[in-house]
Design a protein around this motif. Structure first.
Motif, PDB file in Angstrom:
ATOM      1  N   ASN A  55       6.771  36.210  44.095  1.00 36.70           N
ATOM      2  CA  ASN A  55       6.017  34.873  44.905  1.00 36.70           C
ATOM      3  C   ASN A  55       4.994  34.378  44.085  1.00 36.70           C
ATOM      4  O   ASN A  55       4.604  34.751  42.924  1.00 36.70           O
ATOM      5  CB  ASN A  55       5.464  35.743  46.208  1.00 36.70           C
ATOM      6  CG  ASN A  55       4.699  36.653  45.913  1.00 36.70           C
ATOM      7  OD1 ASN A  55       3.707  36.937  45.087  1.00 36.70           O
ATOM      8  ND2 ASN A  55       4.422  37.651  46.952  1.00 36.70           N
ATOM      9  N   ALA A  56       4.063  33.624  44.628  1.00 39.82           N
ATOM     10  CA  ALA A  56       2.972  32.959  44.010  1.00 39.82           C
ATOM     11  C   ALA A  56       2.028  33.587  43.567  1.00 39.82           C
ATOM     12  O   ALA A  56       1.062  33.495  42.681  1.00 39.82           O
ATOM     13  CB  ALA A  56       2.350  31.795  45.009  1.00 39.82           C
ATOM     14  N   LYS A  80      11.787  33.952  51.923  1.00 38.63           N
ATOM     15  CA  LYS A  80      10.854  33.808  50.931  1.00 38.63           C
ATOM     16  C   LYS A  80      11.259  33.612  49.632  1.00 38.63           C
ATOM     17  O   LYS A  80      10.671  33.011  48.863  1.00 38.63           O
ATOM     18  CB  LYS A  80       9.949  35.249  50.947  1.00 38.63           C
ATOM     19  CG  LYS A  80       9.356  35.538  52.233  1.00 38.63           C
ATOM     20  CD  LYS A  80       8.453  36.725  52.021  1.00 38.63           C
ATOM     21  CE  LYS A  80       7.647  37.049  53.380  1.00 38.63           C
ATOM     22  NZ  LYS A  80       6.909  38.459  53.239  1.00 38.63           N
ATOM     23  N   HIS A  94      11.356  29.903  48.452  1.00 42.61           N
ATOM     24  CA  HIS A  94      10.161  29.298  48.119  1.00 42.61           C
ATOM     25  C   HIS A  94       9.695  29.747  46.846  1.00 42.61           C
ATOM     26  O   HIS A  94       9.181  29.135  45.887  1.00 42.61           O
ATOM     27  CB  HIS A  94       9.086  29.643  49.222  1.00 42.61           C
ATOM     28  CG  HIS A  94       9.003  28.913  50.514  1.00 42.61           C
ATOM     29  ND1 HIS A  94       8.841  27.666  50.563  1.00 42.61           N
ATOM     30  CD2 HIS A  94       9.975  29.259  51.451  1.00 42.61           C
ATOM     31  CE1 HIS A  94       9.291  27.373  51.625  1.00 42.61           C
ATOM     32  NE2 HIS A  94       9.712  28.261  52.334  1.00 42.61           N
ATOM     33  N   ASN A  95      10.117  31.049  46.507  1.00 39.63           N
ATOM     34  CA  ASN A  95       9.754  31.727  45.195  1.00 39.63           C
ATOM     35  C   ASN A  95      10.512  31.094  43.996  1.00 39.63           C
ATOM     36  O   ASN A  95       9.989  30.755  43.170  1.00 39.63           O
ATOM     37  CB  ASN A  95      10.353  33.360  45.107  1.00 39.63           C
ATOM     38  CG  ASN A  95       9.293  34.072  46.224  1.00 39.63           C
ATOM     39  OD1 ASN A  95       8.355  33.632  46.708  1.00 39.63           O
ATOM     40  ND2 ASN A  95       9.687  35.451  46.338  1.00 39.63           N
ATOM     41  N   GLU A 142       9.184  27.766  43.025  1.00 35.02           N
ATOM     42  CA  GLU A 142       7.710  27.928  42.327  1.00 35.02           C
ATOM     43  C   GLU A 142       8.054  28.607  40.965  1.00 35.02           C
ATOM     44  O   GLU A 142       7.313  28.309  39.856  1.00 35.02           O
ATOM     45  CB  GLU A 142       6.886  28.755  42.794  1.00 35.02           C
ATOM     46  CG  GLU A 142       6.483  27.891  44.036  1.00 35.02           C
ATOM     47  CD  GLU A 142       5.656  26.728  44.084  1.00 35.02           C
ATOM     48  OE1 GLU A 142       4.925  26.730  42.901  1.00 35.02           O
ATOM     49  OE2 GLU A 142       5.854  25.850  44.637  1.00 35.02           O
ATOM     50  N   ASN A 143       9.082  29.577  40.781  1.00 35.04           N
ATOM     51  CA  ASN A 143       9.189  30.372  39.444  1.00 35.04           C
ATOM     52  C   ASN A 143      10.736  30.430  39.382  1.00 35.04           C
ATOM     53  O   ASN A 143      11.396  31.153  40.289  1.00 35.04           O
ATOM     54  CB  ASN A 143       8.573  31.597  39.792  1.00 35.04           C
ATOM     55  CG  ASN A 143       8.720  32.554  38.464  1.00 35.04           C
ATOM     56  OD1 ASN A 143       9.587  32.417  37.595  1.00 35.04           O
ATOM     57  ND2 ASN A 143       7.840  33.537  38.339  1.00 35.04           N
TER      58      ASN A 143
END
Length: 181
Positions: free
Chosen positions: A29-30, A57, A60-61, A64-65
């Motif tokens: 995660n962020a 989740k 979104h993870n 971002e990555n």
């Protein structure tokens, strides 16, 4: 100990992951905290594809990555010994595929054929995202003392990992955890 030629190990690995309809995902995660989840999966032309909701989740993870780990693991009820379950752990990178991208429809057609009616129904939901997962390297464990490193574009370069064996720690003294009182 099993002495199958390495090409047979690769064929066993292929059969094992191709029979799976889901994969366990390890994402970050962020806050760079590890999160585990799962998703239905399609394997096509050496790549894996997942189609996941923004409510999860891991979606979104991955936006971002792009780095993640895939885990395919034998069902406990089928394992001869739960300490030696057959498993493949694969390092991968995710690439988001936009709905208007060339190939999106073909992948989603194959996804629906592989995973059935629910996958076909989810296709038009706008909060779902398609990701292509490209493997970088991995490990395949067939049982006790049967661990193999996988590399190459198709993970078809197989190397045994049993040169160390069990029983003696490979950690340096400074890397070992401190004793608790």
């Amino acid at each position: 100990m099993d002495t199958l030629p390495l090409q047979s190990v690769f064929k066993d690995f292929e059969k094992f992951i191709n029979q799976s309809k889901t994969v366990i995902l390890g994402t970050l995660n962020a806050a760079v905290e590890a999160e585990a989840s799962y998703a239905p999966v399609l394997r096509k032309d050496g790549k894996f594809y997942i189609y996941v909701s923004e409510l999860a989740k891991h979606t979104h993870n991955l936006l971002e990555n792009k780095n993640l780990t895939l885990l395919f693991i034998e069902d406990e009820s089928e394992a001869e010994n739960i300490f030696a379950r057959k498993r493949a752990t694969l390092k991968a990178q995710a690439r988001h595929i936009a709905r208007d991208s060339e190939g999106w429809d073909n992948i989603m057609d194959a996804y629906g054929e592989h995973l059935g009616e629910t996958a076909k129904m989810l296709r038009n939901l706008q909060d779902f995202h398609l990701f292509e997962l490209t493997t970088i390297k991995g490990n395949f464990v067939r049982g006790f003392a049967q661990a193999y490193a996988l590399s190459g574009d198709l993970l078809n370069e197989v190397r045994p990992m049993n040169d160390r064996g069990h029983g003696q720690s490979q950690l340096k003294d400074e890397d070992k955890p401190a004793r608790s009182a």
